[in-house]
Design an enzyme around this catalytic site. Sequence first.
Site, PDB file in Angstrom:
ATOM      1  N   ASP A  19       0.825  -1.214   0.000  1.00 54.71           N
ATOM      2  CA  ASP A  19       0.000   0.000   0.000  1.00 54.71           C
ATOM      3  C   ASP A  19       0.858   1.263   0.000  1.00 54.71           C
ATOM      4  O   ASP A  19       1.957   1.282   0.541  1.00 54.71           O
ATOM      5  CB  ASP A  19      -0.907  -0.015   1.243  1.00 54.71           C
ATOM      6  CG  ASP A  19      -2.057   0.984   1.126  1.00 54.71           C
ATOM      7  OD1 ASP A  19      -2.454   1.308  -0.010  1.00 54.71           O
ATOM      8  OD2 ASP A  19      -2.551   1.441   2.170  1.00 54.71           O
ATOM      9  N   ASN A  67     -11.040  -2.740  -5.279  1.00 53.80           N
ATOM     10  CA  ASN A  67     -10.292  -1.787  -6.111  1.00 53.80           C
ATOM     11  C   ASN A  67     -10.939  -1.553  -7.486  1.00 53.80           C
ATOM     12  O   ASN A  67     -10.605  -0.587  -8.169  1.00 53.80           O
ATOM     13  CB  ASN A  67      -8.828  -2.222  -6.287  1.00 53.80           C
ATOM     14  CG  ASN A  67      -7.970  -2.097  -5.044  1.00 53.80           C
ATOM     15  OD1 ASN A  67      -7.017  -2.849  -4.867  1.00 53.80           O
ATOM     16  ND2 ASN A  67      -8.277  -1.136  -4.166  1.00 53.80           N
TER      17      ASN A  67
HETATM   18  C1  IPE Z   1      -5.435  -2.749  -0.071  1.00 50.78           C
HETATM   19  O1  IPE Z   1      -5.140  -1.412  -0.192  1.00 50.78           O
HETATM   20  C2  IPE Z   1      -5.441  -3.413  -1.426  1.00 50.78           C
HETATM   21  C3  IPE Z   1      -4.132  -3.612  -2.058  1.00 50.78           C
HETATM   22  C4  IPE Z   1      -2.984  -3.298  -1.541  1.00 50.78           C
HETATM   23  C5  IPE Z   1      -4.166  -4.246  -3.347  1.00 50.78           C
HETATM   24  P1  IPE Z   1      -6.264  -0.292  -0.355  1.00 50.78           P
HETATM   25  O2  IPE Z   1      -5.558   0.978  -0.526  1.00 50.78           O
HETATM   26  O3  IPE Z   1      -7.223  -0.682  -1.406  1.00 50.78           O
HETATM   27  O4  IPE Z   1      -6.996  -0.367   1.067  1.00 50.78           O
HETATM   28  P2  IPE Z   1      -7.810   0.756   1.849  1.00 50.78           P
HETATM   29  O5  IPE Z   1      -8.812   1.319   0.891  1.00 50.78           O
HETATM   30  O6  IPE Z   1      -6.833   1.778   2.302  1.00 50.78           O
HETATM   31  O7  IPE Z   1      -8.421   0.029   3.012  1.00 50.78           O
HETATM   32  C1  IPE Z   2      -1.670   0.175  -3.328  1.00 51.73           C
HETATM   33  O1  IPE Z   2      -1.445   1.546  -3.370  1.00 51.73           O
HETATM   34  C2  IPE Z   2      -1.896  -0.409  -4.691  1.00 51.73           C
HETATM   35  C3  IPE Z   2      -3.276  -0.851  -4.923  1.00 51.73           C
HETATM   36  C4  IPE Z   2      -4.277  -0.784  -4.076  1.00 51.73           C
HETATM   37  C5  IPE Z   2      -3.563  -1.411  -6.223  1.00 51.73           C
HETATM   38  P1  IPE Z   2      -2.663   2.580  -3.326  1.00 51.73           P
HETATM   39  O2  IPE Z   2      -3.061   2.873  -4.728  1.00 51.73           O
HETATM   40  O3  IPE Z   2      -3.753   2.102  -2.448  1.00 51.73           O
HETATM   41  O4  IPE Z   2      -1.939   3.831  -2.695  1.00 51.73           O
HETATM   42  P2  IPE Z   2      -2.533   4.829  -1.620  1.00 51.73           P
HETATM   43  O5  IPE Z   2      -2.967   4.013  -0.437  1.00 51.73           O
HETATM   44  O6  IPE Z   2      -3.665   5.540  -2.261  1.00 51.73           O
HETATM   45  O7  IPE Z   2      -1.389   5.737  -1.298  1.00 51.73           O
HETATM   46 MG    MG Z   3      -4.161   2.370  -0.465  1.00 48.22          MG
END
Ligand code: IPE
Ligand code: IPE
Ligand code: MG
Length: 253
Positions: A19, A67
């Site tokens: 993340d 997602n």
């Molecule tokens: C979890 O991260 C999903 C992945 C790393 C693929 P998210 O960014 O989607 O989670 P939330 O929304 O912060 O809970």
């Molecule tokens: C994790 O990074 C990757 C996926 C969820 C696919 P994020 O895209 O959630 O990055 P933040 O949490 O918005 O910084």
């Molecule tokens: Mg995230």
Amino acid sequence: MPPLVDLRRLPKHVAIIMDGNGRWATQIGRDRSDGHRAGSDTVRTVVRTARRLGVEALTLFAFSEQNWQRPAPEVTALMALLRDFLVREREELLENGIKLRAVGRTDKLPPAVREVLEPLAAETAELEGMTLTLALSYGGREEIVDAARRLAERVGRGELDPAAGDEHGLEAAMPSLDVGPVDLLIRTGGEQRISNFLLWGAAYAELHFSPRLWPEFDAECFYEAIASYQRRERRFGRVAQLPKSEASAADAE
Ligand code: IPE
Ligand code: IPE
Ligand code: MG
């Protein structure tokens, strides 16, 4: 100095919630998809590091079922990056004996991804160096629901006695558990939540939260997570293990 890791006590199964890509990009005034691109380089580093250490199974949360609700251009960019990653890493996976597989509702992935993912999974299926599982269109609740539905269908066909149903039966129907339960669950990016990742398999996982955003997570951060795991005592609901000398004194009483 990288933290010391005891190679004899490695977690067998490490899972990572990767993340922080979006925040990393936003901080430097770039597009979120640039963050995902930088994040895919971290994936390569972490896979290499885990393989070199001798971790048996690595499960990466690459795209959650939730997602799909992100803006379409971001989803499209993520899918294109995923395809590029699979094409680019093929040789390295084969050279290092890494078996690649995917868990999640992968039938929802675009054909351009499936047409590289499926042959690569087949091509690496017999490799035994390490199992790399990509969680794609994955949700922990969804996996439990899908497993329960499959078991119910078998009951409906008369193949399964509902009285014999137990947690082992459900576990056997969950592909993420094929590599065993999670020993160490890492989340980068500073949030301290599970976000619907391996709900069942992580029941007794040790949790490690890193403040680093995923594009900045490196081999040293990975060692630190393992070193932190090795400082913990896992009790699984039992009481602490007595040191050997005390245990034998207790037996003699
Ligand atoms: C979890 O991260 C999903 C992945 C790393 C693929 P998210 O960014 O989607 O989670 P939330 O929304 O912060 O809970
Ligand atoms: C994790 O990074 C990757 C996926 C969820 C696919 P994020 O895209 O959630 O990055 P933040 O949490 O918005 O910084
Ligand atoms: Mg995230």
